[in-house]
Design a protein around this motif. Structure first.
Motif, PDB file in Angstrom:
ATOM      1  N   PRO B  35       0.210  28.227  11.410  1.00 42.19           N
ATOM      2  CA  PRO B  35       1.261  27.407  10.707  1.00 42.19           C
ATOM      3  C   PRO B  35       1.434  25.923  11.128  1.00 42.19           C
ATOM      4  N   ASP B  76       8.998  24.731   3.454  1.00 39.70           N
ATOM      5  CA  ASP B  76      10.063  25.861   3.308  1.00 39.70           C
ATOM      6  C   ASP B  76       9.704  27.358   3.188  1.00 39.70           C
ATOM      7  N   PRO B  80       7.250  29.092   8.925  1.00 34.70           N
ATOM      8  CA  PRO B  80       8.569  29.517   9.351  1.00 34.70           C
ATOM      9  C   PRO B  80       9.145  28.520  10.348  1.00 34.70           C
ATOM     10  N   GLU B  83       8.243  27.984  13.750  1.00 37.49           N
ATOM     11  CA  GLU B  83       6.932  27.462  14.133  1.00 37.49           C
ATOM     12  C   GLU B  83       6.878  25.560  14.103  1.00 37.49           C
TER      13      GLU B  83
END
Lengths: 352, 212
Positions: B35, B76, B80, B83
């Protein structure tokens, strides 16, 4: 100006026919500065059409420019829809909270009746007053915000961009309503004596939306709206870029374009190809700190790039001289046009 | 496919204002990028690139605005919150002084938040209210977004009152008047000027180094 052999209206008609008149026309748009001439605050100045008539005539006497306007302030249009206007005494009035706070409200919206909107009627009164005073000799310009650009004030910029992207059916519904208003408002000004209408369309500029989107939105709106305006029109992009959409603009039926100081006038002149008259493109923001020499240099540069063959009117690039620009600077611009704007523009070759 | 190639495709999806294509691309990269990598190698560079393109006239404001909005939504949805690396930067706020033209401010907020910067949004405010909030919040960098010239000139009042009160924060300006007149930000006494919203992160980072 000394040496003028044509009236401002004759000069205007010559350049829009792409002929060289006696000199380059100067369209100053000191819409705010009339308040200074009348020793009034901006708030007081913009209450009565009679003030605008007196202010505009005094300004023309002082600066010898070639147009007049009954324009008040852009937010007057949204005021006619019931919107709020934020008045100030150090610059142009702005629109306040949007009247469309939820896109669904568009379905219940109907355009205001021009005859019933006091803010518009004062502008009509100013236009009629100016036309009565000197409409035979001086072009009187009306102003109508394009149906495509008005929603920035009706609903806020971000919400409007989202509407265009997310809710195409509601966007089209809003355009249909706004088109009716724009046509009525523009034609009312023509009926009052305006010579031509400035179709003010900054959202269509490529500064704001990409050409692909313009082709399916602002261009289509302009093609539907401009032919219904019963007089000549010029499209103004309020310092937004337009070079890459000039062929599209030509197809709307407009005769004049207001162009940005950030685009090169030589390129614009080439792209217009004798089909559009250029209005521009002095930098109004920089103008605030210009010396007399700066003003002369800017005027000469613009005339050298776009003056030959007519089809060019010297003006600022935004359609309104900022409040903070001094009288000395405006006089210097006027004087430079008098000196360097005389046709034939042989000095250009000598300077090259 | 290389990261560069993903990035170009992601940027192109944003320029086309195509949220679905942008989402699909981010989901495709989930197998090869973490991410944080997706954020730092795809999203932030793409937004900065679009901001730079707007600054030199090759992209439109609507593309910049919608790109920011799309990225906020996708972050969003797909990244996460824990992250996202929060950048350790001086407290920063953004304001429009006495003017309701807030699109530029919203774009700046989108870009900075997408880049992991916590930014306080003061909305539209007058100078005195802004100074009070700066003191209350301990703001060290104030971004002033402008469209109208009179709003840009209000920075003179802001700077004068800041200096008179001995307040210690930097003023960063951006918006149309400063692009139209490149001397204006010096004249009004701002500490830095951004040509485009995409300049904001770099300017904040540079000012942060100066403040160390």
């Amino acid at each position: 100006m000394k040496g003028d052999t044509l009236t401002p209206l004759e000069r205007f008609l010559a350049v829009v026919s792409h002929k060289e008149p006696d000199r380059v026309p100067l369209f100053l748009f000191p819409t705010l500065h009339g308040a200074r001439e009348l020793d009034m605050t901006l708030t007081d100045y913009f209450t009565r059409g009679e003030n605008i008539v007196e202010g505009q005539l005094k300004l023309r006497e002082k600066y010898q420019h070639d147009c007049l306007t009954g324009f008040f302030y852009a937010a007057a249009e949204v005021e006619a829809w019931g919107g709020e206007v934020l008045r100030r005494d150090d610059g142009p009035f702005n629109s306040g909270r949007p009247i469309i706070r939820d896109p669904e409200q568009i379905l219940d919206l109907s355009p205001p009746i021009v005859d019933n909107a006091r803010c518009l009627q004062e502008s009509i009164k100013a236009t009629a007053g100016l036309a009565a005073e000197c409409g035979k000799d001086v072009p009187i310009l009306g102003v109508a915000i394009s149906p495509f650009s008005l929603p920035v004030m009706q609903m806020g910029f971000g919400s409007y961009l989202e509407l265009m992207h997310d809710r195409p059916a509601l966007f089209e519904a809003l355009m249909a309503i706004n088109e009716e208003f724009c046509v009525d408002w523009a034609n009312a000004q023509l009926e009052a004596g305006a010579t031509a209408i400035v179709y003010f369309d900054p959202v269509s500029s490529t500064t704001i939306i990409p050409r692909d989107l313009y082709l399916t939105t602002g261009l289509e709106v302009a093609r539907r709206t401009i032919p219904r305006i019963q007089g000549p029109t010029g499209t103004h992009f309020a310092s937004g870029h337009c070079l890459s959409i000039i062929p599209d603009i030509i197809s709307t039926g407009t005769g004049v374009i207001g162009v940005s100081a950030e685009e090169d006038l030589s390129d614009i002149k080439t792209a217009c190809d004798g089909k559009l008259t250029i209005v521009g493109n002095l930098n109004g923001v920089e103008m605030r700190r210009w010396t007399e020499q700066d003003a002369e240099h800017a005027v000469k540069t613009a005339i050298a790039k776009a003056g030959r063959g007519g089809g060019f009117i010297l003006a600022d690039n935004h359609g309104e001289i900022p409040w903070h620009v001094s009288e000395e600077t405006l006089l210097a611009i006027s004087s430079a046009v008098d000196q360097w704007g005389r046709y034939p523009l042989d000095w250009i070759d000598a300077d090259a | 496919m290389t990261v560069e190639s993903y990035r170009e495709q992601f940027r192109d999806a944003l320029l086309k204002m195509n949220q679905e294509a942008a989402r699909e691309l981010l989901m495709q990269t989930a197998e090869v990028l973490t991410p944080v990598q997706r954020l730092e190698s795809l999203i932030i560079p793409a937004l900065i690139d679009i901001g730079d393109q707007w600054g030199c006239g090759n992209a439109a404001l609507s593309q910049l605005y919608m790109s920011g909005r799309i990225c906020e939504t996708l972050i969003d949805e797909l990244i996460p919150i824990l992250e996202v690396r929060r950048r350790d930067l001086p407290r920063t706020a953004v304001v429009v002084l006495g003017d309701f033209h807030v699109l530029g401010k919203r774009i700046v907020c989108s870009l900075l938040r997408s880049s992991g910067v916590d930014i306080l949004d003061y909305g539209t405010a007058e100078v005195d209210e802004t100074l009070t909030r700066i003191q209350e919040d301990g703001v060290k960098i104030l971004l002033v977004s402008t469209l109208m010239l009179h709003s840009a000139l209000k920075v003179i009042e802001l700077r004068t009152k800041r200096d008179a009160a001995g307040l210690d924060f930097k003023i960063v300006v951006g918006g149309a008047p400063f692009r139209m007149d490149e001397m204006l930000w010096h004249e009004i006494g701002a500490d830095a000027m951004g040509q485009s919203a995409s300049d904001a992160l770099g300017i904040i980072e540079n000012l942060a180094k100066e403040m160390e």
